[in-house]
Scaffold this motif. Structure first.
Motif, PDB file in Angstrom:
ATOM      1  N   SER A   1       0.836  -1.207   0.000  1.00  0.00           N
ATOM      2  CA  SER A   1       0.000   0.000   0.000  1.00  0.00           C
ATOM      3  C   SER A   1       0.869   1.256   0.000  1.00  0.00           C
ATOM      4  O   SER A   1       0.574   2.233  -0.710  1.00  0.00           O
ATOM      5  N   ALA A   2       1.938   1.239   0.794  1.00  0.00           N
ATOM      6  CA  ALA A   2       2.835   2.388   0.857  1.00  0.00           C
ATOM      7  C   ALA A   2       3.556   2.592  -0.474  1.00  0.00           C
ATOM      8  O   ALA A   2       3.711   3.725  -0.948  1.00  0.00           O
ATOM      9  N   LEU A   3       3.983   1.499  -1.095  1.00  0.00           N
ATOM     10  CA  LEU A   3       4.668   1.612  -2.384  1.00  0.00           C
ATOM     11  C   LEU A   3       3.725   2.121  -3.474  1.00  0.00           C
ATOM     12  O   LEU A   3       4.127   2.899  -4.348  1.00  0.00           O
ATOM     13  N   ARG A   4       2.473   1.711  -3.404  1.00  0.00           N
ATOM     14  CA  ARG A   4       1.494   2.187  -4.389  1.00  0.00           C
ATOM     15  C   ARG A   4       1.210   3.674  -4.194  1.00  0.00           C
ATOM     16  O   ARG A   4       1.056   4.422  -5.166  1.00  0.00           O
ATOM     17  N   ALA A   5       1.146   4.097  -2.944  1.00  0.00           N
ATOM     18  CA  ALA A   5       0.964   5.521  -2.664  1.00  0.00           C
ATOM     19  C   ALA A   5       2.167   6.326  -3.154  1.00  0.00           C
ATOM     20  O   ALA A   5       2.025   7.420  -3.714  1.00  0.00           O
ATOM     21  N   LEU A   6       3.354   5.757  -2.955  1.00  0.00           N
ATOM     22  CA  LEU A   6       4.576   6.421  -3.390  1.00  0.00           C
ATOM     23  C   LEU A   6       4.638   6.517  -4.916  1.00  0.00           C
ATOM     24  O   LEU A   6       5.144   7.504  -5.462  1.00  0.00           O
ATOM     25  N   ARG A   7       4.110   5.513  -5.600  1.00  0.00           N
ATOM     26  CA  ARG A   7       4.128   5.520  -7.063  1.00  0.00           C
ATOM     27  C   ARG A   7       3.304   6.682  -7.626  1.00  0.00           C
ATOM     28  O   ARG A   7       3.622   7.245  -8.672  1.00  0.00           O
ATOM     29  N   LYS A   8       2.238   7.054  -6.909  1.00  0.00           N
ATOM     30  CA  LYS A   8       1.399   8.166  -7.372  1.00  0.00           C
ATOM     31  C   LYS A   8       2.134   9.509  -7.268  1.00  0.00           C
ATOM     32  O   LYS A   8       1.859  10.428  -8.059  1.00  0.00           O
ATOM     33  N   ARG A   9       3.051   9.588  -6.289  1.00  0.00           N
ATOM     34  CA  ARG A   9       3.796  10.837  -6.118  1.00  0.00           C
ATOM     35  C   ARG A   9       5.241  10.491  -5.736  1.00  0.00           C
ATOM     36  O   ARG A   9       5.613  10.521  -4.563  1.00  0.00           O
TER      37      ARG A   9
ATOM     38  N   ARG B   1      12.658  16.182  -4.235  1.00  0.00           N
ATOM     39  CA  ARG B   1      13.029  16.015  -5.642  1.00  0.00           C
ATOM     40  C   ARG B   1      12.205  14.900  -6.271  1.00  0.00           C
ATOM     41  O   ARG B   1      12.105  13.808  -5.713  1.00  0.00           O
ATOM     42  N   ALA B   2      11.607  15.167  -7.426  1.00  0.00           N
ATOM     43  CA  ALA B   2      10.873  14.145  -8.157  1.00  0.00           C
ATOM     44  C   ALA B   2      11.857  13.137  -8.743  1.00  0.00           C
ATOM     45  O   ALA B   2      12.866  13.516  -9.354  1.00  0.00           O
ATOM     46  N   VAL B   3      11.568  11.849  -8.533  1.00  0.00           N
ATOM     47  CA  VAL B   3      12.475  10.790  -8.984  1.00  0.00           C
ATOM     48  C   VAL B   3      11.672   9.744  -9.761  1.00  0.00           C
ATOM     49  O   VAL B   3      10.438   9.787  -9.815  1.00  0.00           O
ATOM     50  N   ALA B   4      12.377   8.811 -10.361  1.00  0.00           N
ATOM     51  CA  ALA B   4      11.717   7.708 -11.057  1.00  0.00           C
ATOM     52  C   ALA B   4      10.941   6.868 -10.046  1.00  0.00           C
ATOM     53  O   ALA B   4      11.411   6.648  -8.927  1.00  0.00           O
ATOM     54  N   PRO B   5       9.737   6.401 -10.385  1.00  0.00           N
ATOM     55  CA  PRO B   5       8.969   5.572  -9.450  1.00  0.00           C
ATOM     56  C   PRO B   5       9.737   4.317  -9.054  1.00  0.00           C
ATOM     57  O   PRO B   5      10.497   3.752  -9.845  1.00  0.00           O
ATOM     58  N   VAL B   6       9.541   3.891  -7.818  1.00  0.00           N
ATOM     59  CA  VAL B   6      10.177   2.662  -7.318  1.00  0.00           C
ATOM     60  C   VAL B   6       9.481   1.460  -7.954  1.00  0.00           C
ATOM     61  O   VAL B   6       8.252   1.386  -7.998  1.00  0.00           O
ATOM     62  N   LEU B   7      10.275   0.520  -8.445  1.00  0.00           N
ATOM     63  CA  LEU B   7       9.722  -0.688  -9.049  1.00  0.00           C
ATOM     64  C   LEU B   7       9.772  -1.849  -8.062  1.00  0.00           C
ATOM     65  O   LEU B   7      10.754  -2.007  -7.326  1.00  0.00           O
ATOM     66  N   TRP B   8       8.720  -2.660  -8.064  1.00  0.00           N
ATOM     67  CA  TRP B   8       8.681  -3.874  -7.257  1.00  0.00           C
ATOM     68  C   TRP B   8       7.747  -4.865  -7.928  1.00  0.00           C
ATOM     69  O   TRP B   8       6.945  -4.494  -8.792  1.00  0.00           O
ATOM     70  N   ASP B   9       7.830  -6.127  -7.559  1.00  0.00           N
ATOM     71  CA  ASP B   9       6.955  -7.155  -8.105  1.00  0.00           C
ATOM     72  C   ASP B   9       5.734  -7.317  -7.213  1.00  0.00           C
ATOM     73  O   ASP B   9       5.856  -7.354  -5.982  1.00  0.00           O
ATOM     74  N   CYS B  10       4.572  -7.467  -7.828  1.00  0.00           N
ATOM     75  CA  CYS B  10       3.346  -7.670  -7.069  1.00  0.00           C
ATOM     76  C   CYS B  10       2.253  -8.141  -8.015  1.00  0.00           C
ATOM     77  O   CYS B  10       2.148  -7.640  -9.133  1.00  0.00           O
TER      78      CYS B  10
END
Length: 248
Positions: free
Chosen positions: A35-43, A50-59
Motif C-alpha cells: 500500500s505504501a509503495l502504491r501511494a509512493l508511485r502516485k507521487r 526532488r521528483a524521482v523515477a517511481p520505485v519498481l517492485w513485483d506484485c
C-alpha cells in the motif's frame, strides 16, 4: 496526518550501483508495505523534495497467494502484501532479495530458481493425456504433503538459507519440499529416479545443513525441515538400492 518514513535500496539497472533513498508517505490504518509503495508511485518525490523515477517492485495477487512481492523489510524477509507498517521501526527499510541478481530497485531475476525447477522436473509427467483436462494428482492421506502443497513459491526460505546464494549450487528448501510433494503423488512418483539422482549430486539434498531458517521465515508455516528430512531418507534409500542392483 501520520507519516511513514521509508528507506528504500534502489538500483537503476542490473549493472548500476545500489543506493539508498528516503521517502515519506501518508499512513492509512492497516497500511501494508505494498500500500505504501502504491501511494509512493502516485507521487514519487523523495524527502529532499526532488521528483524521482517511481520505485519498481513485483506484485500480483495482493492476497498472499503468488509470492511475487517477497522482499527484505527491516532486515527480515517478508511478503510485502501482508506486512503491516504499524509497529515496524522507522524508517522502514525495503531491500530486494539478496540471493538473486537485481534487475531494478526491488525487482530481482529468479532465473536460477526457475532453472532448478526445470532441471528437477517439478511437475508430474503424464503421457498420452488428452489436452483439455488436467491430470488428477492423487495423494495418499498425508498431512505433511498437504502442507507442502500450500507453498506459493515466494522464495523466503531461499533468502533466509545461508547455503543458498548466487555462487552456490544448492537448490534450496522449497525445491526439496516440492520433490517430496511429487514423491507422494501417484503421477509425480514416475520420475523419482531422475530427481533423486540429481539430488544426490553437489547442490542437492546433502548440502542442507538443517539450520531450519526456512521454517522460521515461511509465511505459510510450512514444515520445510520435515519434508527435507523425508526426501533425504528417500534419496539415501534410492542410492543404497542402486548399489545392490549394480552388484547383481
Amino acid at each position: 496526518m501520520n507519516l511513514v518514513r521509508l528507506k528504500i535500496k534502489r538500483q537503476d539497472s542490473d549493472v548500476a550501483a545500489p543506493y539508498w533513498e528516503y521517502f515519506e508517505v501518508a499512513a492509512d490504518p492497516f497500511m501494508t508495505v505494498v500500500s505504501a509503495l502504491r501511494a509512493l508511485r502516485k507521487r514519487p518525490v523523495n524527502m529532499e523534495g526532488r521528483a524521482v523515477a517511481p520505485v519498481l517492485w513485483d506484485c500480483q495477487c495482493l492476497e498472499k497467494k503468488c509470492g511475487s512481492c517477497t522482499m527484505v523489510v527491516n532486515k527480515r524477509v517478508r511478503l510485502a502484501c501482508t506486512t503491516l507498517l504499524e509497529g515496524l521501526t522507522q524508517p522502514v527499510t525495503l531491500e530486494p532479495l539478496s540471493k538473486f541478481p537485481v534487475i531494478r530497485d526491488l525487482v530481482v531475476d529468479r532465473k536460477k530458481d526457475i532453472d532448478n525447477q526445470k532441471r528437477l522436473h517439478l511437475w508430474p509427467a503424464v503421457d498420452g493425456f488428452d489436452a483439455g483436462y488436467g491430470a488428477l494428482q492423487l495423494y495418499k492421506k498425508n498431512n505433511l504433503a498437504d502442507a507442502v502443497v500450500r507453498c506459493i513459491d515466494c522464495g523466503a526460505c531461499l533468502e533466509a538459507c545461508p547455503q543458498y546464494h548466487l555462487s552456490a549450487d544448492f537448490v534450496g528448501a522449497k525445491i526439496l519440499a516440492q520433490v517430496y510433494r511429487l514423491h507422494v503423488c501417484v503421477n509425480g512418483r514416475a520420475e523419482d529416479g531422475l530427481r533423486f539422482n540429481q539430488l544426490n549430486n553437489p547442490g542437492g539434498v546433502h548440502d542442507c545443513d538443517n539450520i531450519q531458517n526456512c521454517v522460521r521465515v515461511c509465511p505459510l508455516d510450512i514444515p520445510m525441515a520435515d519434508a527435507i528430512a523425508q526426501i533425504k531418507r528417500q534419496v539415501l534409500w534410492h542410492t543404497v538400492k542402486g548399489f545392490f542392483m549394480e552388484d547383481q
